[in-house]
Design an enzyme around this catalytic site. Structure first.
Site, mmCIF file in Angstrom:
data_model
loop_
_atom_site.group_PDB
_atom_site.id
_atom_site.type_symbol
_atom_site.label_atom_id
_atom_site.label_comp_id
_atom_site.label_asym_id
_atom_site.label_seq_id
_atom_site.Cartn_x
_atom_site.Cartn_y
_atom_site.Cartn_z
ATOM 1 N N PHE A 245 -5.587 2.393 3.548
ATOM 2 C CA PHE A 245 -5.288 3.813 3.795
ATOM 3 C C PHE A 245 -5.949 4.357 5.060
ATOM 4 C CE2 PHE A 245 -5.362 3.150 -0.895
ATOM 5 C CZ PHE A 245 -4.004 3.176 -1.084
ATOM 6 N N PRO A 639 14.026 -2.755 -0.138
ATOM 7 C CA PRO A 639 14.146 -1.443 -0.790
ATOM 8 C C PRO A 639 13.147 -1.243 -1.921
ATOM 9 C CG PRO A 639 16.299 -2.468 -0.528
ATOM 10 C CD PRO A 639 15.289 -3.494 -0.124
ATOM 11 N N GLN A 645 6.371 2.297 -1.916
ATOM 12 C CA GLN A 645 5.412 2.921 -0.996
ATOM 13 C C GLN A 645 5.675 4.411 -0.820
ATOM 14 O OE1 GLN A 645 5.189 0.487 2.654
ATOM 15 N NE2 GLN A 645 3.117 1.306 2.758
ATOM 16 N N GLU A 712 3.298 6.313 5.209
ATOM 17 C CA GLU A 712 2.585 7.582 5.120
ATOM 18 C C GLU A 712 3.485 8.791 4.879
ATOM 19 O OE1 GLU A 712 -0.937 7.217 8.135
ATOM 20 O OE2 GLU A 712 0.612 5.787 8.696
#
Lengths: 748, 347
Positions: A245, A639, A645, A712
């Site tokens: 992260f 996919p 995510q 993100e």
């Protein structure tokens, strides 16, 4: 690049393959860095400062050393020298850190001593027995804890620059209606499931490190600097990461001390941060206070978007959460301004935390957009569509691709947005809970970094692809292997993928949502190179059915080279190699975005997030009952993994909107909720009805494989959508994140 | 953590005679071990009582009361069909606490002697009168999000975090203890102490005493048709209460014949006010009545910091819990026990 490999993905790429390491992980056989246990390994624990500012005046090293099993205690007064200065900033991603270079305490939980012992328990008790004494000074915490200053904006990382486009004053003056609202976001601390850890071992002056890192090859430079050795003398093994992260590309003090101790003691040393120690030296998202002013004309078109952000940074280094950047590149305002200020506080230096700037900036911006739409009396989605940017605001550059309109449409349809009442407190469920709907736009840049890769066609017709990439748990090694296998014209199960080791070609940094595009681009190029070389061999081989085709007239498919014009002319990889000396065929490739591409197009992933919340009308407990996120992020390699995510990002959005906050004692500057009992993140029961749609997007400009990023963007848009839904349910605007029950009680 | 002796006695007598000042009883370990890790507790001797025989049963006694052995695991008790039918709000309270894994480990006896989650108590570097008498209270003037709004003193503003204890207090449970001077009983109302001048004395347990059982009197079963536990928290599950309430009513012919309710998370003990309960007696159930009773229960409340909002929240929570109790015990345990979100909102 030979055009044998067209950026058209069909075989294994584009398939929802499960993680290649999934079974190993769920059965516990996947070995993470800290699972390595070399012979004679010692355990290290650092003693955290229990004040936020001042000096250490005494440490009871005698008591610690007397504890059975304790081998060494390092303090500011006996710490052996390092070759590099922890307070220097000699390279990119270098932040100042505490490695006992002085007795100064700059924030709570920084290391003030380092204990090495035969067992973890002995090291832990040794650290406790040190009972540090201090000369404390008043701590400065919070956005009002110190005088704001203007960041210099002369460094590439963590120092945002002001941005102004058009006549901002005129934009304000031209507004028929205006919004002026201020939002605050809290300090959020990095807390990957796998805390920071390493096992360090020196062998003949060379360093071996088992360490989870987001930049396997690049981070060697940092350790080389601090220990005065060549990067080539460092081997990094970075197997599976339990989350990164943004926190695992940057060296920190305790890790440097562990490496130092291993050198001093001539034995391997293991260090793993305790959960409470994650609230200090490993980076966090600074708090922000953001003032947003929007002006609109009679048609609800934005005359100005003016975004000012104040963020906390440490007393000794700069990483300023670039929140106001979120207002660039998204809405077609007549004039745009992003301005930054910072305030120094007694915390560790903030750092990149998943969607740095975008997460906190979007939370404020999307809330403000909702408030402006409310004032204008129009639907929040309609308001965003009226201000849709066809080219990048400010620069006028065309977007390399932008399927945001489709995201809005598909997300709204799936969610059932139509018919949403404009006014708040209009919907209730059968149980009497207030129901509200909100939405937000998601935006994230589509950067590329530099990476290299190698692809080898082996004599047995299988492939080997190699690049030192990082899999943070999201399945990067699966998606990258899919790209590499496709480039080699082989099914996934006939390709071995080696990664996570510094001896391999540099896979670049896993950050900025650019890893798949970058490392994947390098694998794509390397595979293409290997296939082109093999095609050259076949074309020159009179015994090959492909003799004379040249290396551009064939395609690689399922272990065969096939003449493009004539399917019956084909030769298997193994046969070609066998007839031509039996040596493996090695291809290499690089990826980086040419500067001229970046100059020509604005490149972003986009999305639209719709949220439903239910709120108890008297108790004000909130539950996010439904979320739909529709995202356009170029080509989706896998996919299943991409949706997972994006979902993770949206859950982070729930966390940001409703849960995460480091609570500081204002008197001591210490965090009082530095564990998972007090520092809340969503639990399963908080995440219901989450749905992700990916919207098709062909992007011929972003890079040869057409990939943007999904790491993100899921956070962006989600936070505002939830806040807006809470307003829609309750009629209360809370302009501070996380939104708490007491905030809603106050509005009742 | 510090070096300590660990022993695992085979009998109650052996356990009791092994106790010495500075020793700690170990049950499920879900709280003690955490505190030993932070250094807030550093016992010289840990006496593991989990193998003591005869303390893990749930039995009905001839006088109609129900006796729960101290070593019964929280989940075992909550999932016992007979127990849950007789004392639904006790089961609901247990299931609203912690996580499945923790409830499987934690014992009911240990639940009653768990320590406050005040951050300053848990941090050995902060002054704390409860942990280290006479050092002061760091919570006063600090971060008081989860602190008391009633019954606190200028020595300590901590709350008791137990969910289980709240319905036990409402139902007049009795704690059976064994110690060096034999066995005795302590009423729940007297079991937890308010801090006063001696916050370090958290319970009525004398040094060396061990909980052996918890008893619910026969009369407690009379509330089974109208009993709820409601817990307001900052996330849907796995969080301590901001405010909670165990409410039980005995309704006869549309009138409240008897009422019991206790508030959790507002004080160092479950908060029960007899006058507030009495207000409900002989009245028809109703929102205004419940609100008045809740108001009365919190009559002496005062913020201990920046937490005045908790008084309002506690009042609202008690009002709602009474209304839920009046509406009747649900036929099945809600999927999210004690939550205002009664059923999960799966799409």
């Amino acid at each position: 690049m030979p055009d044998v490999i067209m950026p058209r993905f069909g075989s294994n790429s584009g398939q929802p393959t499960t993680r290649r390491d999934g079974i190993a992980k769920v059965t516990g056989t996947a070995t993470f860095a800290a699972d390595n246990q070399p012979d004679r390994m010692l355990h290290a624990v650092y003693a955290p400062a229990t004040i936020a500012r001042g000096r250490v005046t005494a440490l009871d090293t005698e008591a610690a050393l007397a504890h059975p099993g304790v081998v060494a205690v390092y303090t500011p007064w006996n710490r052996p020298p390092l070759a590099g200065d922890p307070d220097a900033k000699p390279f990119m991603f270098a932040f100042r850190f505490e490695a006992l270079q002085s007795d100064e305490v700059r924030y709570s939980n920084q290391p003030v001593a380092f204990v090495v012992a035969e067992s973890l328990e002995a090291a832990t008790e040794g650290a406790r027995l040190l009972k540090p004494q201090y000369e404390a000074q008043p701590a400065r915490v919070g956005l009002d804890g110190n005088e704001p200053f203007k960041p210099k904006g002369d460094a590439p990382f963590g120092l945002p620059r002001d941005f102004e486009h058009g006549d901002v004053a005129a934009g304000h003056a031209a507004a028929d209606q205006a919004l002026d609202a201020t939002y605050e976001t809290a300090e959020n601390y990095h807390n990957a499931m796998e805390s920071h850890c390493l096992v360090a071992e020196w062998k003949d002056g060379k360093l071996e490190l088992d360490i989870p890192t987001q930049a396997v090859v690049l981070t060697r430079g940092a350790y080389a600097y601090y220990f005065g050795i060549a990067p080539g003398d460092i081997t990094i093994r970075s197997p599976y990461l339990g989350g990164g992260f943004g926190s695992k590309a940057i060296a920190n003090g305790p890790q440097i001390l562990a490496i130092m101790a291993a050198r001093e003691l001539g034995r391997p040393v293991k260090l793993m941060f305790r959960r409470d120690q994650m609230f200090g030296p490993t980076g966090h998202r600074g708090a922000t206070r953001q003032r947003i002013r929007i002006g609109i004309d009679g048609d609800a078109r934005m005359t100005v978007l003016d975004h000012e952000s104040l963020a906390t940074t440490s007393s000794f280094d700069d990483f300023i959460e670039p929140a106001a950047y979120a207002s660039q590149g998204l809405y077609n305002a007549g004039a745009l301004r992003s301005a930054f200020e910072a305030v120094r506080v007694d915390t560790g230096t903030p750092g990149p935390v998943r969607a740095p700037g975008e997460a906190s900036g979007s939370a404020a911006l999307e809330s403000a957009m909702d408030e402006m739409a409310e004032k204008a009396g129009i639907d929040p989605l309609d308001f965003r569509l009226r201000n849709y940017a066809e080219t990048e605001p400010g620069t006028g550059k065309p977007y390399s691709s932008k399927a945001l309109r489709e995201c809005y449409a598909e997300g709204a349809k799936r969610f059932g947005w139509e018919g949403r009442p404009l006014e708040p407190r209009r919907m209730q469920d059968a149980d009497g809970k207030l129901v509200g709907w909100g939405m937000g736009t998601a935006l994230f840049g589509a950067p590329m970094f530099a990476a290299e890769a190698r692809a080898t066609l082996l004599p047995d017709g299988t492939g080997l692809i190699e690049t030192a990439a990082a899999d943070m748990g999201q399945g990067a090694w699966t998606a990258l292997a899919q790209i590499g296998a496709y480039a080699l014209g082989l099914p996934l199960d006939r390709v071995e993928f080696r990664s996570g080791h510094s001896d391999l070609p540099d896979g670049g940094v896993a950050g900025g949502s650019g890893h798949t595009a970058t490392a994947g681009g390098a694998l794509h190029a390397a595979g293409g190179d290997a296939v082109a070389k093999l095609a050259g061999i076949a074309s020159a081989d009179p015994d090959s059915p492909l003799f004379g085709t040249g290396n551009t007239g064939v395609v690689a498919r399922d272990g065969w080279l096939v003449a493009e014009e004539d399917d019956s002319r084909r030769d298997s990889f193994a046969d070609i190699i066998a007839r031509n000396g039996g040596a493996a065929v090695v291809g290499t490739g690089k990826a980086a975005r040419p500067p001229e591409d970046a100059a020509r197009h604005a490149m972003y992933s986009h999305g639209a997030v719709f949220a439903e919340v239910k709120v108890d009308p008297e108790l004000f407990q909130v539950r996010v009952t439904r979320m739909v996120g529709a995202f356009a992020a170029g080509r989706i390699i896998n996919p299943r993994l991409a949706e997972s995510q994006l979902m993770g990002g949206m859950i982070w959005g729930i966390s940001f909107a409703l849960h995460e906050e480091a609570l500081f004692d204002k008197r001591t500057g210490r965090i009082v909720n530095g564990d998972f009992a007090g520092y809340h993140i969503p639990v399963n029961a908080d995440v219901t009805g989450l749905e992700v749609l990916t919207v098709h997007e062909d992007d011929p400009y972003v890079n040869p494989i057409g990939v943007k990023g999904v790491g993100e963007i899921g956070i962006s848009g989600s936070v505002g959508a939830i806040a807006n839904a809470i307003w829609h349910a309750t009629g209360t605007r809370v302009r501070r994140f996380p939104i708490r029950i007491e905030d809603l009680l106050a509005g009742a | 953590m510090n070096l300590f002796d660990y022993i695992r006695p085979a009998s109650l007598d052996e356990a009791l005679s092994a106790w010495e000042p500075g020793a700690a009883w170990l049950g499920g370990g879900t709280n003690l071990v955490d505190l030993m890790k932070t250094g807030a507790m550093a016992p010289g001797k840990v006496i593991d009582v989990t193998r003591l025989p005869g303390l893990d049963g749930i039995e009905s006694l001839p006088d109609g009361s129900t006796r729960i052995g101290a070593l019964v695991r929280n989940s075992t008790l909550a999932h016992d069909p007979d127990f849950a039918a007789d004392f639904p709000m006790v089961a609901e309270a247990i299931l609203s606490g912690a996580s499945g894994q923790l409830r499987n480990a934690a014992t009911v006896g240990g639940n009653l002697v768990q320590r406050t989650r005040c951050a300053y108590f848990q941090d050995p570097w902060s002054p704390c009168n409860r942990r280290d008498p006479g050092t002061g209270c760091a919570a006063i003037g600090g971060e008081t999000h989860n602190h008391a709004v009633i019954g606190w003193s200028d020595r300590c503003i901590a709350t008791n975090p137990s969910d289980f204890a709240v319905p036990l207090a409402a139902l007049d449970a009795v704690v059976e203890v064994a110690g060096p001077s034999g066995q005795r009983e302590i009423a729940m109302a007297a079991f937890h102490h308010l801090p006063g001048d001696t916050p370090e004395t958290e319970t009525a347990l004398a040094p060396g005493e061990l909980i052996v059982a918890i008893r619910l009197p026969a009369g407690a079963r009379a509330f089974r048709a109208n009993s709820r536990y409601l817990k307001v928290r900052e996330r849907t599950s796995f969080a301590f209460a901001l405010a909670s309430c165990a409410a039980s009513l005995r309704i006869e012919d549309g009138t409240i014949a008897e009422a019991r309710f206790a508030l959790g998370a507002v004080a160092a003990k479950p908060w029960r006010v007899a006058e507030a309960e009495a207000m409900l007696t002989a009245q028809p159930p109703g929102a205004a009545l419940f609100s008045q009773a809740a108001e009365r229960a919190l009559q002496d409340a005062a913020p201990s910091g920046e937490n005045a909002w908790k008084i309002d929240l506690a009042r609202r929570t008690a009002t709602r819990a009474l209304a839920l109790a009046a509406a009747g015990t649900p036929a099945r345990m809600p999927a999210l026990p004690a939550s205002t979100f009664g059923e999960p909102a799966h799409a």
